[in-house]
Design a protein around this motif. Structure first.
Motif, PDB file in Angstrom:
ATOM      1  N   HIS A  18       5.177 -15.187  38.922  1.00  0.00           N
ATOM      2  CA  HIS A  18       6.523 -14.623  38.884  1.00  0.00           C
ATOM      3  C   HIS A  18       6.681 -13.650  37.711  1.00  0.00           C
ATOM      4  O   HIS A  18       7.165 -12.536  37.869  1.00  0.00           O
ATOM      5  N   PHE A  19       6.221 -14.084  36.524  1.00  0.00           N
ATOM      6  CA  PHE A  19       6.380 -13.251  35.333  1.00  0.00           C
ATOM      7  C   PHE A  19       5.478 -12.019  35.357  1.00  0.00           C
ATOM      8  O   PHE A  19       5.887 -10.935  34.949  1.00  0.00           O
ATOM      9  N   LEU A  20       4.252 -12.191  35.834  1.00  0.00           N
ATOM     10  CA  LEU A  20       3.254 -11.134  35.684  1.00  0.00           C
ATOM     11  C   LEU A  20       3.060 -10.263  36.917  1.00  0.00           C
ATOM     12  O   LEU A  20       2.518  -9.164  36.805  1.00  0.00           O
ATOM     13  N   VAL A  21       3.494 -10.752  38.099  1.00  0.00           N
ATOM     14  CA  VAL A  21       3.203 -10.008  39.332  1.00  0.00           C
ATOM     15  C   VAL A  21       4.466  -9.700  40.123  1.00  0.00           C
ATOM     16  O   VAL A  21       4.914  -8.556  40.184  1.00  0.00           O
ATOM     17  N   THR A  22       5.054 -10.722  40.712  1.00  0.00           N
ATOM     18  CA  THR A  22       6.119 -10.480  41.697  1.00  0.00           C
ATOM     19  C   THR A  22       7.417 -10.000  41.058  1.00  0.00           C
ATOM     20  O   THR A  22       8.190  -9.290  41.681  1.00  0.00           O
ATOM     21  N   ASN A  23       7.676 -10.375  39.820  1.00  0.00           N
ATOM     22  CA  ASN A  23       8.946 -10.018  39.195  1.00  0.00           C
ATOM     23  C   ASN A  23       8.736  -9.395  37.815  1.00  0.00           C
ATOM     24  O   ASN A  23       9.595  -9.485  36.938  1.00  0.00           O
ATOM     25  N   SER A  24       7.573  -8.760  37.639  1.00  0.00           N
ATOM     26  CA  SER A  24       7.178  -8.303  36.302  1.00  0.00           C
ATOM     27  C   SER A  24       8.103  -7.226  35.743  1.00  0.00           C
ATOM     28  O   SER A  24       8.223  -7.080  34.521  1.00  0.00           O
ATOM     29  N   ASN A  25       8.794  -6.485  36.613  1.00  0.00           N
ATOM     30  CA  ASN A  25       9.677  -5.422  36.128  1.00  0.00           C
ATOM     31  C   ASN A  25      10.852  -5.955  35.314  1.00  0.00           C
ATOM     32  O   ASN A  25      11.499  -5.209  34.574  1.00  0.00           O
ATOM     33  N   ASN A  26      11.159  -7.228  35.473  1.00  0.00           N
ATOM     34  CA  ASN A  26      12.290  -7.819  34.754  1.00  0.00           C
ATOM     35  C   ASN A  26      11.908  -8.321  33.356  1.00  0.00           C
ATOM     36  O   ASN A  26      12.766  -8.829  32.631  1.00  0.00           O
ATOM     37  N   TYR A  27      10.629  -8.199  33.007  1.00  0.00           N
ATOM     38  CA  TYR A  27      10.183  -8.754  31.725  1.00  0.00           C
ATOM     39  C   TYR A  27       9.390  -7.710  30.953  1.00  0.00           C
ATOM     40  O   TYR A  27       8.759  -6.836  31.532  1.00  0.00           O
ATOM     41  N   ARG A  29       6.634  -7.154  27.539  1.00  0.00           N
ATOM     42  CA  ARG A  29       5.763  -7.770  26.544  1.00  0.00           C
ATOM     43  C   ARG A  29       5.950  -7.011  25.241  1.00  0.00           C
ATOM     44  O   ARG A  29       5.699  -5.814  25.165  1.00  0.00           O
ATOM     45  N   ARG A  30       6.385  -7.712  24.228  1.00  0.00           N
ATOM     46  CA  ARG A  30       6.562  -7.097  22.917  1.00  0.00           C
ATOM     47  C   ARG A  30       5.691  -7.841  21.904  1.00  0.00           C
ATOM     48  O   ARG A  30       5.511  -9.053  22.015  1.00  0.00           O
ATOM     49  N   PRO A  31       5.151  -7.112  20.917  1.00  0.00           N
ATOM     50  CA  PRO A  31       4.362  -7.792  19.889  1.00  0.00           C
ATOM     51  C   PRO A  31       5.188  -8.877  19.212  1.00  0.00           C
ATOM     52  O   PRO A  31       6.314  -8.631  18.778  1.00  0.00           O
ATOM     53  N   PRO A  32       4.666 -10.107  19.116  1.00  0.00           N
ATOM     54  CA  PRO A  32       5.447 -11.207  18.533  1.00  0.00           C
ATOM     55  C   PRO A  32       5.717 -11.014  17.050  1.00  0.00           C
ATOM     56  O   PRO A  32       6.743 -11.452  16.545  1.00  0.00           O
ATOM     57  N   VAL A  33       4.788 -10.370  16.343  1.00  0.00           N
ATOM     58  CA  VAL A  33       4.987 -10.048  14.930  1.00  0.00           C
ATOM     59  C   VAL A  33       4.367  -8.685  14.662  1.00  0.00           C
ATOM     60  O   VAL A  33       3.535  -8.198  15.414  1.00  0.00           O
ATOM     61  N   ARG A  34       4.763  -8.084  13.570  1.00  0.00           N
ATOM     62  CA  ARG A  34       4.333  -6.720  13.247  1.00  0.00           C
ATOM     63  C   ARG A  34       2.812  -6.611  13.136  1.00  0.00           C
ATOM     64  O   ARG A  34       2.212  -5.633  13.584  1.00  0.00           O
ATOM     65  N   ARG A  35       2.167  -7.617  12.577  1.00  0.00           N
ATOM     66  CA  ARG A  35       0.718  -7.517  12.358  1.00  0.00           C
ATOM     67  C   ARG A  35      -0.062  -7.665  13.667  1.00  0.00           C
ATOM     68  O   ARG A  35      -1.199  -7.207  13.761  1.00  0.00           O
ATOM     69  N   PHE A  36       0.513  -8.306  14.654  1.00  0.00           N
ATOM     70  CA  PHE A  36      -0.105  -8.307  15.992  1.00  0.00           C
ATOM     71  C   PHE A  36      -0.191  -6.873  16.500  1.00  0.00           C
ATOM     72  O   PHE A  36      -1.202  -6.444  17.062  1.00  0.00           O
ATOM     73  N   ASN A  37       0.882  -6.117  16.278  1.00  0.00           N
ATOM     74  CA  ASN A  37       0.923  -4.711  16.690  1.00  0.00           C
ATOM     75  C   ASN A  37      -0.066  -3.876  15.881  1.00  0.00           C
ATOM     76  O   ASN A  37      -0.727  -2.979  16.427  1.00  0.00           O
ATOM     77  N   GLN A  38      -0.203  -4.160  14.606  1.00  0.00           N
ATOM     78  CA  GLN A  38      -1.137  -3.416  13.761  1.00  0.00           C
ATOM     79  C   GLN A  38      -2.585  -3.687  14.158  1.00  0.00           C
ATOM     80  O   GLN A  38      -3.449  -2.824  13.996  1.00  0.00           O
ATOM     81  N   SER A  47       0.272  -2.488  25.223  1.00  0.00           N
ATOM     82  CA  SER A  47       0.878  -1.366  25.950  1.00  0.00           C
ATOM     83  C   SER A  47       1.756  -1.857  27.090  1.00  0.00           C
ATOM     84  O   SER A  47       1.584  -2.954  27.609  1.00  0.00           O
ATOM     85  N   ARG A  48       2.694  -0.999  27.467  1.00  0.00           N
ATOM     86  CA  ARG A  48       3.626  -1.326  28.546  1.00  0.00           C
ATOM     87  C   ARG A  48       3.790  -0.105  29.439  1.00  0.00           C
ATOM     88  O   ARG A  48       3.386   1.008  29.096  1.00  0.00           O
ATOM     89  N   GLY A  49       4.383  -0.340  30.623  1.00  0.00           N
ATOM     90  CA  GLY A  49       4.729   0.770  31.500  1.00  0.00           C
ATOM     91  C   GLY A  49       3.521   1.520  32.021  1.00  0.00           C
ATOM     92  O   GLY A  49       2.490   0.934  32.361  1.00  0.00           O
ATOM     93  N   GLU A  50       3.625   2.852  32.055  1.00  0.00           N
ATOM     94  CA  GLU A  50       2.578   3.689  32.632  1.00  0.00           C
ATOM     95  C   GLU A  50       1.283   3.635  31.822  1.00  0.00           C
ATOM     96  O   GLU A  50       0.191   3.748  32.394  1.00  0.00           O
ATOM     97  N   VAL A  51       1.407   3.484  30.503  1.00  0.00           N
ATOM     98  CA  VAL A  51       0.199   3.387  29.678  1.00  0.00           C
ATOM     99  C   VAL A  51      -0.592   2.145  30.057  1.00  0.00           C
ATOM    100  O   VAL A  51      -1.814   2.180  30.229  1.00  0.00           O
ATOM    101  N   TRP A  52       0.119   1.022  30.201  1.00  0.00           N
ATOM    102  CA  TRP A  52      -0.539  -0.227  30.606  1.00  0.00           C
ATOM    103  C   TRP A  52      -1.169  -0.085  31.986  1.00  0.00           C
ATOM    104  O   TRP A  52      -2.309  -0.516  32.208  1.00  0.00           O
ATOM    105  N   LYS A  53      -0.446   0.519  32.936  1.00  0.00           N
ATOM    106  CA  LYS A  53      -0.975   0.677  34.293  1.00  0.00           C
ATOM    107  C   LYS A  53      -2.249   1.503  34.288  1.00  0.00           C
ATOM    108  O   LYS A  53      -3.204   1.205  35.013  1.00  0.00           O
ATOM    109  N   SER A  54      -2.273   2.555  33.502  1.00  0.00           N
ATOM    110  CA  SER A  54      -3.458   3.407  33.417  1.00  0.00           C
ATOM    111  C   SER A  54      -4.657   2.636  32.868  1.00  0.00           C
ATOM    112  O   SER A  54      -5.770   2.725  33.406  1.00  0.00           O
ATOM    113  N   GLN A  55      -4.427   1.855  31.804  1.00  0.00           N
ATOM    114  CA  GLN A  55      -5.512   1.072  31.229  1.00  0.00           C
ATOM    115  C   GLN A  55      -5.971  -0.020  32.185  1.00  0.00           C
ATOM    116  O   GLN A  55      -7.163  -0.321  32.273  1.00  0.00           O
TER     117      GLN A  55
END
Length: 226
Positions: A18-27, A29-38, A47-55
């Motif tokens: 539900h979260f990752l496939v059938t209803n993924s547009n409603n959710y 993914r954000r980095p939980p903490v700044r250093r995860f992003n770093q 990545s999210r959106g079109e960047v994620w789809k491309s990868q």
């Protein structure tokens, strides 16, 4: 409480779908903490959106024919077995070493990556640092020289893989995000499989009868493995 982030852990397969496939547009993914992003920056984990789809498309194309990679996997596995010279080993470290070498080879054509043990040590430690930031959000806003040093060494490892990579890997890489792509792919190929192997062997160690049956079955398989 005290700024800590609330989390809900989901293990039910239908909920995950539900979260990752059938209803993924409603959710999101954000980095939980700044250093995860770093650490992961613009790779597939963040990545999210079109960047994620491309990868994601690149990854699916890249790993669509795993049968082709079986000889490479067997070679690295046999090398590992032949190099074990002790009656007692840390299987988790052994499998981290194995899966890192395999993903560097089948992913980027780098058969002998440098500083493998240092990379494994560094990534295990930086995961601890990120987890500590999750547990105590105050740490996220304090300087952390150890994190910066390790993150720099991980980037050096990824850049070294890029320098040695074969032309067939270039479709995965762009000048802007090649470090991020390589590091994310390496981690995805290393951690998941190594952890699965370690857990499997731990479970087998608790069930000697099953282990005996498994060994009999393996001996009955004719090589080369399909």
């Amino acid at each position: 409480m005290f700024g800590a982030k609330r989390a809900v852990f989901v293990s039910d397969p239908e909920m995950i779908k539900h979260f990752l496939v059938t209803n993924s547009n409603n959710y999101e993914r954000r980095p939980p903490v700044r250093r995860f992003n770093q650490l992961f920056r613009d790779g597939i984990f963040n990545s999210r959106g079109e960047v994620w789809k491309s990868q994601r498309r690149s990854a699916r194309l890249f790993f669509s024919n795993l049968d082709h990679h079986i000889p490479t996997i067997l070679k690295h596995t046999n090398d590992l077995i032949n190099n074990i010279d002790s009656t007692t080993v840390d299987l988790q470290e052994v499998f981290y070493d194995l899966t890192l070498r395999i993903i560097c080879d089948i992913g980027f054509g780098v058969r002998k990556p440098k500083n493998v043990k240092q990379f494994n040590k560094d990534f295990n430690r930086i995961q601890e640092i990120v987890e500590n930031n999750l547990r105590n959000p105050i740490l996220e806003y304090l300087p952390d020289a150890e994190f910066e040093l390790i993150n720099s060494r991980l980037s050096d490892f990824a850049n070294d893989i890029i320098q040695q990579s074969e032309p067939r890997s270039q479709s995965l890489l762009s000048q802007d995000d090649s470090r991020d792509t390589v590091l994310n792919f390496i981690i995805a190929g290393r951690d998941t499989t190594a952890t699965l192997l370690t857990w499997t062997f731990f479970c087998l160690s608790l069930h000697p009868k099953i282990t005996k049956r498994l060994r009999r079955e393996i001996k009955a398989i004719s090589e080369p493995f399909s």
